[in-house]
Write a protein that holds these residues in place. Structure first.
Motif, PDB file in Angstrom:
ATOM      1  N   TRP A  89       5.351  13.607   5.300  1.00 59.86           N
ATOM      2  CA  TRP A  89       4.982  12.252   4.874  1.00 59.86           C
ATOM      3  C   TRP A  89       3.646  12.251   4.156  1.00 59.86           C
ATOM      4  O   TRP A  89       2.786  13.081   4.430  1.00 59.86           O
ATOM      5  CB  TRP A  89       4.849  11.322   6.088  1.00 59.86           C
ATOM      6  CG  TRP A  89       6.109  11.060   6.836  1.00 59.86           C
ATOM      7  CD1 TRP A  89       6.611  11.799   7.875  1.00 59.86           C
ATOM      8  CD2 TRP A  89       7.015   9.992   6.634  1.00 59.86           C
ATOM      9  NE1 TRP A  89       7.781  11.238   8.323  1.00 59.86           N
ATOM     10  CE2 TRP A  89       8.051  10.125   7.578  1.00 59.86           C
ATOM     11  CE3 TRP A  89       7.066   8.916   5.744  1.00 59.86           C
ATOM     12  CZ2 TRP A  89       9.114   9.239   7.654  1.00 59.86           C
ATOM     13  CZ3 TRP A  89       8.128   8.028   5.827  1.00 59.86           C
ATOM     14  CH2 TRP A  89       9.130   8.192   6.770  1.00 59.86           C
ATOM     15  N   VAL A 149       0.317   2.579   3.596  1.00 62.59           N
ATOM     16  CA  VAL A 149       1.628   2.776   2.980  1.00 62.59           C
ATOM     17  C   VAL A 149       2.070   4.177   3.347  1.00 62.59           C
ATOM     18  O   VAL A 149       1.340   5.143   3.137  1.00 62.59           O
ATOM     19  CB  VAL A 149       1.556   2.608   1.442  1.00 62.59           C
ATOM     20  CG1 VAL A 149       2.894   2.934   0.807  1.00 62.59           C
ATOM     21  CG2 VAL A 149       1.095   1.216   1.076  1.00 62.59           C
ATOM     22  N   LYS A 150       3.286   4.276   3.898  1.00 65.86           N
ATOM     23  CA  LYS A 150       3.814   5.557   4.349  1.00 65.86           C
ATOM     24  C   LYS A 150       5.070   5.865   3.542  1.00 65.86           C
ATOM     25  O   LYS A 150       5.974   5.039   3.456  1.00 65.86           O
ATOM     26  CB  LYS A 150       4.133   5.472   5.851  1.00 65.86           C
ATOM     27  CG  LYS A 150       4.700   6.726   6.452  1.00 65.86           C
ATOM     28  CD  LYS A 150       4.986   6.508   7.941  1.00 65.86           C
ATOM     29  CE  LYS A 150       5.714   7.673   8.540  1.00 65.86           C
ATOM     30  NZ  LYS A 150       6.056   7.453   9.942  1.00 65.86           N
ATOM     31  N   GLU A 151       5.103   7.040   2.919  1.00 67.58           N
ATOM     32  CA  GLU A 151       6.236   7.462   2.097  1.00 67.58           C
ATOM     33  C   GLU A 151       6.622   8.886   2.442  1.00 67.58           C
ATOM     34  O   GLU A 151       5.754   9.738   2.636  1.00 67.58           O
ATOM     35  CB  GLU A 151       5.879   7.416   0.605  1.00 67.58           C
ATOM     36  CG  GLU A 151       5.565   6.060   0.061  1.00 67.58           C
ATOM     37  CD  GLU A 151       6.804   5.258  -0.300  1.00 67.58           C
ATOM     38  OE1 GLU A 151       7.900   5.833  -0.346  1.00 67.58           O
ATOM     39  OE2 GLU A 151       6.651   4.050  -0.513  1.00 67.58           O
ATOM     40  N   LYS A 152       7.924   9.155   2.477  1.00 71.94           N
ATOM     41  CA  LYS A 152       8.391  10.520   2.661  1.00 71.94           C
ATOM     42  C   LYS A 152       8.058  11.320   1.409  1.00 71.94           C
ATOM     43  O   LYS A 152       8.187  10.825   0.296  1.00 71.94           O
ATOM     44  CB  LYS A 152       9.907  10.554   2.872  1.00 71.94           C
ATOM     45  CG  LYS A 152      10.362  10.178   4.237  1.00 71.94           C
ATOM     46  CD  LYS A 152      11.861  10.394   4.347  1.00 71.94           C
ATOM     47  CE  LYS A 152      12.352   9.936   5.694  1.00 71.94           C
ATOM     48  NZ  LYS A 152      13.807  10.085   5.802  1.00 71.94           N
ATOM     49  N   ASP A 211      10.939  11.539  -0.954  1.00 71.61           N
ATOM     50  CA  ASP A 211      11.302  10.357  -1.729  1.00 71.61           C
ATOM     51  C   ASP A 211      10.505  10.222  -3.024  1.00 71.61           C
ATOM     52  O   ASP A 211      10.799   9.357  -3.845  1.00 71.61           O
ATOM     53  CB  ASP A 211      11.106   9.080  -0.893  1.00 71.61           C
ATOM     54  CG  ASP A 211      12.122   8.975   0.228  1.00 71.61           C
ATOM     55  OD1 ASP A 211      13.121   9.725   0.198  1.00 71.61           O
ATOM     56  OD2 ASP A 211      11.912   8.155   1.134  1.00 71.61           O
ATOM     57  N   GLY A 212       9.497  11.035  -3.189  1.00 70.66           N
ATOM     58  CA  GLY A 212       8.673  10.987  -4.400  1.00 70.66           C
ATOM     59  C   GLY A 212       8.595  12.359  -5.027  1.00 70.66           C
ATOM     60  O   GLY A 212       9.296  13.293  -4.636  1.00 70.66           O
ATOM     61  N   GLN A 236      -0.067   0.933  -6.379  1.00 71.50           N
ATOM     62  CA  GLN A 236       1.037   1.788  -5.946  1.00 71.50           C
ATOM     63  C   GLN A 236       0.553   3.218  -5.735  1.00 71.50           C
ATOM     64  O   GLN A 236      -0.449   3.622  -6.328  1.00 71.50           O
ATOM     65  CB  GLN A 236       2.174   1.761  -6.967  1.00 71.50           C
ATOM     66  CG  GLN A 236       1.811   2.354  -8.311  1.00 71.50           C
ATOM     67  CD  GLN A 236       2.982   2.326  -9.265  1.00 71.50           C
ATOM     68  OE1 GLN A 236       4.124   2.448  -8.856  1.00 71.50           O
ATOM     69  NE2 GLN A 236       2.698   2.158 -10.547  1.00 71.50           N
ATOM     70  N   LYS A 262       6.552   7.704  -6.965  1.00 73.07           N
ATOM     71  CA  LYS A 262       7.996   7.548  -6.734  1.00 73.07           C
ATOM     72  C   LYS A 262       8.848   8.289  -7.759  1.00 73.07           C
ATOM     73  O   LYS A 262       9.700   9.078  -7.399  1.00 73.07           O
ATOM     74  CB  LYS A 262       8.372   6.068  -6.761  1.00 73.07           C
ATOM     75  CG  LYS A 262       7.964   5.316  -5.538  1.00 73.07           C
ATOM     76  CD  LYS A 262       8.990   5.508  -4.484  1.00 73.07           C
ATOM     77  CE  LYS A 262       8.767   4.492  -3.385  1.00 73.07           C
ATOM     78  NZ  LYS A 262       9.573   4.764  -2.253  1.00 73.07           N
TER      79      LYS A 262
END
Length: 174
Positions: free
Chosen positions: A91, A101-104, A107-108, A138, A162
């Motif tokens: 992550w 903001v947490k994103e795998k 996923d990006g 972002q 992203k």
């Protein structure tokens, strides 16, 4: 008085070789200690913020293992923490003043993916620095690169985390 009595009463200089060496060594140790204390105190505030960012990522985002931590400053100051959770999923966590903001990572675009994208967009340009950051409200990648090798002029380009679309380029004048 005879010359022999004068010679007996003469004292040797207190600045003998070993004493002088001891004083110089003591001074050098003192300078080294002062230097180390100065460096630690100059870096202390940054390290406190870094530890707080790590603690927040562990508590709020559920990260168990931290891989990297960096501070990105542009419009906002953002701490970016990269790590893995209990299920070993990677992550990114962007910690801002108004929330996280947490994103795998999957996923990006990864760091290697954004390098490849940059090389395709700007062939032959040398990357000076690549780091995750925050741009236009972002998650983004910031790449600082040498735009013109003759003049050593640099530029900064932001890519969306992203999908890797180029957000904006800034040419730095030197």
């Amino acid at each position: 008085m005879t010359p022999s009595r004068i010679a007996e009463r003469r004292r040797q200089s207190p600045w003998t070789g070993w004493r002088l060496s001891l004083i110089v060594l003591g001074f050098l140790v003192f300078v080294a200690v002062v230097f180390v204390v100065y460096i630690r105190s100059a870096d202390a505030e940054y390290r406190v913020e870094e530890r707080a960012a790590i603690a927040k990522a562990k508590q709020e985002a559920g990260l168990k293992k931290i891989d990297s931590v960096s501070k990105h400053v542009w419009d906002d100051s953002v701490w970016v923490v990269e790590g893995k959770d209990a299920s070993n999923t990677a992550w990114f966590v962007w910690e801002r003043q108004d929330g996280s903001v947490k994103e795998k990572v999957a996923d990006g675009l990864s760091e290697d993916g954004i390098r490849d994208r940059f090389k395709a967009d700007r062939p032959g340009k040398k990357i000076v620095r690549l780091l995750p950051g925050w741009f236009s409200e972002q998650p983004a990648w910031e790449i600082r690169y040498i735009d013109n090798p003759d003049s050593k002029r640099q530029a900064i380009v932001f890519y969306s985390f992203k999908d890797g679309t180029a957000l904006k380029t800034y040419n730095l004048v030197s």
